[in-house]
Design a protein around this motif. Structure first.
Motif, PDB file in Angstrom:
ATOM      1  N   GLY A   1       0.877  -1.168   0.000  1.00  0.00           N
ATOM      2  CA  GLY A   1       0.000   0.000   0.000  1.00  0.00           C
ATOM      3  C   GLY A   1       0.910   1.213   0.000  1.00  0.00           C
ATOM      4  N   ALA A   2       0.551   2.258  -0.740  1.00  0.00           N
ATOM      5  CA  ALA A   2       1.441   3.425  -0.812  1.00  0.00           C
ATOM      6  C   ALA A   2       0.697   4.639  -1.343  1.00  0.00           C
ATOM      7  CB  ALA A   2       2.634   3.121  -1.714  1.00  0.00           C
TER       8      ALA A   2
ATOM      9  N   PRO B   1      -5.130  11.888  -2.683  1.00  0.00           N
ATOM     10  CA  PRO B   1      -5.401  12.539  -1.399  1.00  0.00           C
ATOM     11  C   PRO B   1      -4.744  11.741  -0.271  1.00  0.00           C
ATOM     12  CG  PRO B   1      -7.434  12.186  -2.656  1.00  0.00           C
ATOM     13  CD  PRO B   1      -6.351  11.422  -3.352  1.00  0.00           C
ATOM     14  N   PHE B   2      -4.037  12.427   0.618  1.00  0.00           N
ATOM     15  CA  PHE B   2      -3.373  11.742   1.727  1.00  0.00           C
ATOM     16  C   PHE B   2      -4.358  11.614   2.872  1.00  0.00           C
ATOM     17  CE2 PHE B   2      -0.856  11.405   5.566  1.00  0.00           C
ATOM     18  CZ  PHE B   2       0.156  10.536   5.186  1.00  0.00           C
ATOM     19  N   LYS B   3      -4.381  10.436   3.478  1.00  0.00           N
ATOM     20  CA  LYS B   3      -5.194  10.276   4.675  1.00  0.00           C
ATOM     21  C   LYS B   3      -4.235   9.978   5.814  1.00  0.00           C
ATOM     22  CE  LYS B   3      -9.385   8.507   2.503  1.00  0.00           C
ATOM     23  NZ  LYS B   3     -10.667   7.873   2.800  1.00  0.00           N
ATOM     24  N   ALA B   4      -4.181  10.858   6.772  1.00  0.00           N
ATOM     25  CA  ALA B   4      -3.255  10.681   7.890  1.00  0.00           C
ATOM     26  C   ALA B   4      -3.542   9.362   8.603  1.00  0.00           C
ATOM     27  CB  ALA B   4      -3.385  11.840   8.852  1.00  0.00           C
ATOM     28  N   GLY B   5      -2.483   8.624   8.903  1.00  0.00           N
ATOM     29  CA  GLY B   5      -2.637   7.349   9.592  1.00  0.00           C
ATOM     30  C   GLY B   5      -2.725   6.176   8.635  1.00  0.00           C
ATOM     31  N   SER B   6      -2.880   6.460   7.336  1.00  0.00           N
ATOM     32  CA  SER B   6      -2.983   5.379   6.361  1.00  0.00           C
ATOM     33  C   SER B   6      -1.685   5.223   5.589  1.00  0.00           C
ATOM     34  CB  SER B   6      -4.109   5.682   5.368  1.00  0.00           C
ATOM     35  OG  SER B   6      -3.988   4.839   4.233  1.00  0.00           O
ATOM     36  N   ALA B   7      -1.411   3.977   5.179  1.00  0.00           N
ATOM     37  CA  ALA B   7      -0.223   3.723   4.359  1.00  0.00           C
ATOM     38  C   ALA B   7      -0.505   3.992   2.887  1.00  0.00           C
ATOM     39  CB  ALA B   7       0.247   2.284   4.546  1.00  0.00           C
ATOM     40  N   GLY B   8      -1.779   4.224   2.541  1.00  0.00           N
ATOM     41  CA  GLY B   8      -2.107   4.549   1.151  1.00  0.00           C
ATOM     42  C   GLY B   8      -2.975   3.501   0.488  1.00  0.00           C
TER      43      GLY B   8
ATOM     44  N   LEU C   1      -5.420   1.669   3.035  1.00  0.00           N
ATOM     45  CA  LEU C   1      -5.028   0.670   4.027  1.00  0.00           C
ATOM     46  C   LEU C   1      -4.567   1.352   5.313  1.00  0.00           C
ATOM     47  CD1 LEU C   1      -4.279  -2.318   4.739  1.00  0.00           C
ATOM     48  CD2 LEU C   1      -2.002  -1.829   3.812  1.00  0.00           C
ATOM     49  N   PHE C   2      -5.077   0.880   6.423  1.00  0.00           N
ATOM     50  CA  PHE C   2      -4.629   1.355   7.738  1.00  0.00           C
ATOM     51  C   PHE C   2      -3.991   0.176   8.467  1.00  0.00           C
ATOM     52  CE2 PHE C   2      -6.396   5.655   8.114  1.00  0.00           C
ATOM     53  CZ  PHE C   2      -7.187   5.684   6.973  1.00  0.00           C
ATOM     54  N   VAL C   3      -2.700   0.265   8.690  1.00  0.00           N
ATOM     55  CA  VAL C   3      -2.006  -0.788   9.437  1.00  0.00           C
ATOM     56  C   VAL C   3      -2.112  -0.412  10.907  1.00  0.00           C
ATOM     57  CG1 VAL C   3       0.188  -2.002   9.772  1.00  0.00           C
ATOM     58  CG2 VAL C   3      -0.398  -1.096   7.503  1.00  0.00           C
ATOM     59  N   LEU C   4      -2.671  -1.311  11.707  1.00  0.00           N
ATOM     60  CA  LEU C   4      -2.914  -0.969  13.115  1.00  0.00           C
ATOM     61  C   LEU C   4      -1.908  -1.616  14.056  1.00  0.00           C
ATOM     62  CD1 LEU C   4      -6.816  -1.243  13.224  1.00  0.00           C
ATOM     63  CD2 LEU C   4      -5.421   0.824  13.028  1.00  0.00           C
ATOM     64  N   GLY C   5      -0.965  -2.355  13.500  1.00  0.00           N
ATOM     65  CA  GLY C   5       0.032  -2.993  14.359  1.00  0.00           C
ATOM     66  C   GLY C   5       0.263  -4.421  13.920  1.00  0.00           C
ATOM     67  N   ARG C   6       1.013  -5.137  14.750  1.00  0.00           N
ATOM     68  CA  ARG C   6       1.312  -6.532  14.449  1.00  0.00           C
ATOM     69  C   ARG C   6       0.183  -7.403  14.981  1.00  0.00           C
ATOM     70  NH1 ARG C   6       6.530  -6.698  12.185  1.00  0.00           N
ATOM     71  NH2 ARG C   6       7.266  -4.566  12.309  1.00  0.00           N
TER      72      ARG C   6
END
Ligand code: ATP
Ligand code: MG
Length: 622
Positions: free
Chosen positions: A402-403, A412-419, A493-498
């Motif tokens: 994701g990028a 558009p950039f969404k803060a907190g998202s990997a893209g 995509l929002f990566v929330l951790g492992r």
């Protein structure tokens, strides 16, 4: 260079096209490198057995140097400086050509040949580039180790990769401290059995290190005085170029290799799409050697594209304004940085990005961890002319998953998202415990359908058993990333951790980032890591410099979290968090210490002294 700028919908369509038509998509990208023999086939077979650009032969060193000489020989390939900003070098493509040929000549005299592994333990100096490209010139497989790994870990890795030749620098400086690399290597080789037969030492300044007669070769003694030429060895596209070990954030690091052909092509596409660099750009990658990010930029992309790179030796946090001073000095326009470095800048304060003139800077790319919203807003406020790009990828898949590919589109950039889905053949999806795909906004495991030339194979795994077991067995049909997150209604995509670190509290599953990003919005907090313990959330918090810690801050943090819907049971103040060499938070270590259990493999822990610090801090809990 003309370059098509796509709309968001067109990028989505391109991503879909890349997944459905890998042959067409990658055929023209094969031209990013020069082939000695053209590939016969673009793609053969399916992951994990797949091969790319089959039958094509090439050489990384040729692509990074020789082919640029006709029109770029006097152009800068690399600038180098250090954390004191008291020494400067600039290296043209012609210099690079001569130095790499000399280095290759010496390596071949030491017996290095195609298919051999060469190990390296070096700081961020031009010689690291010379010897890396020299190894590739000979068709050897390069393994760059972190300076600062423990004796046992290094000895294990030497054995695992089977290198007979090790290249070291005598020493380096980091954060004002001298690190005596050669002395350390002497200790490792004296007290462990390893396959290393020759140590090639690059002296720094004066030769204040021991020379073990049979084993050691001092580069300055054997470096050819005049010009030499070493012919680049032809290597087939699928032959291994380099072995990386994962960061060791979630367990024992895994050794993976990437190829001479497809890997380089995939990287060049990735950075055209993210940065779209031109010859007017200057690109600085803030990374230690040893993390894949350094070679990805400084060996396989920057010189292959023929643009100037900046090598910086030391620690950007050494002085408050250092980051912006380096940018000013070299008119840096592109920065690729780890998440932890961006947090360091924020905790150093405005001066880090405003002390020097940063008007040349146009983009910063974050990699390594999810960049929390607070840090993103801080960067955005203080560097309003700079785009903050993100790319989510992993050692196993070194093409963005994701990028935000700003190089090809208006995203558009969404803060907190990997893209969004990166157009590179691979797609990500979110699944539940049974592997069933989940609709947007529902949290679950991030899995991949990978179809990209930068998908790694495991080292020492000739029958693909390890790779199948490690990555393809948890969710049959998918490659499992080990990460947890969700996709929003726009496909971000929002990566929330492992996944291993997911907290189960009050019947809910919570990704570590969800709580951490609330905590770091507190103005007195620099960094935070949360873990779950028996249904409770425990927060480890690093206060900002000079802040008084106590019950007021503790209660504030708990209130912040409560207002966001999370009940934090305990807040532990710590001076710093346990991190890997690549700067990633090792939450499993926090869990183990709290539960008084064995933390497992912590061979990549940045500084072992943190164990005692944490135990001490935890006393405040009892
Ligand atoms: P190990 O696999 O040994 O536990 P590791 O996963 O940290 O270590 P790397 O391959 O260096 O090793 O890191 C890849 C991981 O880093 C990803 O799986 C993801 O968790 C995280 N990551 C990398 N880039 C990003 C990003 N831009 N946003 C969010 N997470 C990221
Ligand atoms: Mg991993």
């Amino acid at each position: 260079m003309s370059w098509k700028i796509y709309s968001l919908d067109q990028i989505r369509a391109l991503a879909k096209f890349s997944m459905e038509n890998p042959d067409t998509f990658w055929r023209d990208k094969a031209n990013y490198i020069t082939w000695f023999r053209q590939p016969e086939k673009i793609l053969e077979g399916e992951p994990p057995y797949e091969k790319w650009f089959v039958g094509g032969t090439t050489n990384i060193s040729y692509n990074a140097i020789d082919r640029h000489l006709p029109d770029k020989k006097d152009k800068v390939a690399f600038y180098w400086t250090n954390e004191k900003l008291d020494s400067f070098r600039s290296i043209s493509f012609q210099d690079l050509y001569q130095e790499v040929n000399k280095a290759a000549y010496v390596l071949s005299e030491l017996g290095v040949k195609k298919g051999d592994t060469v190990s390296m333990l070096m700081p961020n100096i031009p010689e690291a580039v010379y010897f890396s490209l020299a190894s590739h010139r000979l068709g050897a497989i390069l393994i760059i180790h972190y300076v600062g790994l423990s004796e046992e870990t290094l000895a294990y890795r030497f054995n695992d990769c089977g290198s007979k030749v090790l290249i070291v620098a005598s020493k380096t400086f980091r954060n004002g401290n001298e690190i005596r690399i050669k002395d350390f290597v002497d200790k490792v080789l004296e007290s462990h059995t390893t396959p290393i037969q020759k140590v090639l030492a690059v002296p720094r300044g004066y030769s204040d290190f021991n020379v073990n007669g049979k084993r050691d070769v001092v580069y300055d003694d054997v470096k050819p005085k005049g010009k030499v030429y070493v012919k680049p060895v032809e290597v087939e596209a699928n032959e291994p170029a380099t072995v990386y070990y994962t960061s060791g954030t979630t367990g024992r690091p895994k050794g993976l290799y990437h190829s001479n052909g497809g890997y380089v092509i995939a990287l060049n596409w990735a950075f055209k799409a993210i940065f779209n660099p031109t010859e007017n750009d200057v690109w600085w990658t803030v990374s230690e050697l040893g993390w894949p990010v350094w070679p990805m930029a400084n060996l396989y992309t920057i010189p292959v594209m023929g643009i100037p790179g900046v090598l910086f030796e030391g620690y950007v946090g050494y002085k408050r304004d250092l980051f912006s001073r380096v940018i000013e000095r070299y008119n840096v326009s592109l920065v690729w940085s780890s998440t932890t470095t961006l947090y360091t800048l924020r905790s150093l304060g405005e001066e880090s990005v405003k002390g020097g003139d940063t008007s040349s800077l146009r983009m910063i790319l974050n990699t390594g961890e999810p960049l929390n919203v607070g840090a993103w807003m801080w960067l955005n406020q203080n560097l309003p002319h700079v785009k903050i790009a993100d790319a989510y990828w992993m050692t196993e898949h070194l093409s963005p998953v994701g990028a935000t590919p700003y190089g090809i589109g208006e995203i558009p950039f969404k803060a907190g998202s990997a893209g969004i889905q990166f157009p590179g053949g691979t797609y990500f999806l979110i699944v539940d415990d049974e592997g069933k795909p989940l609709p947007p906004k529902q949290k679950g495991y991030i899995v991949l359908k990978p179809l990209n030339p930068a998908l790694a194979k495991m080292w020492n795994d000739p029958n693909y058993e390890k790779i199948k077991e490690k990555y393809w067995s948890r969710f049959p049909g998918y490659f499992y990333t080990g990460d947890y997150g969700y996709v929003d209604e726009d496909g971000y995509l929002f990566v929330l951790g492992r996944a291993d670190d997911v907290i189960r509290a009050e019947g809910e599953r919570i990704g570590t980032l969800e709580v951490e990003s609330v905590i770091v919005t507190h103005p007195n907090v620099a960094e935070a890591a949360v873990i779950g313990q028996g249904g409770n959330i425990i927060a480890f918090v690093v206060p900002r410099q000079g802040v008084e810690v106590g019950d007021t801050l503790r209660n504030d943090i708990k209130n912040y979290c409560r207002n966001a819907g999370y009940i934090v049971d305990k807040v532990v103040f710590v001076k710093r968090l346990p991190k890997t060499k690549s700067g990633k938070i090792m939450r499993r270590l926090l869990k183990a210490i709290l539960a008084n259990e064995n933390p497992g493999d912590i061979s990549t822990l940045d500084d072992m002294r943190i164990m005692e610090e944490l135990k001490e801090a935890l006393k405040s809990l009892s």
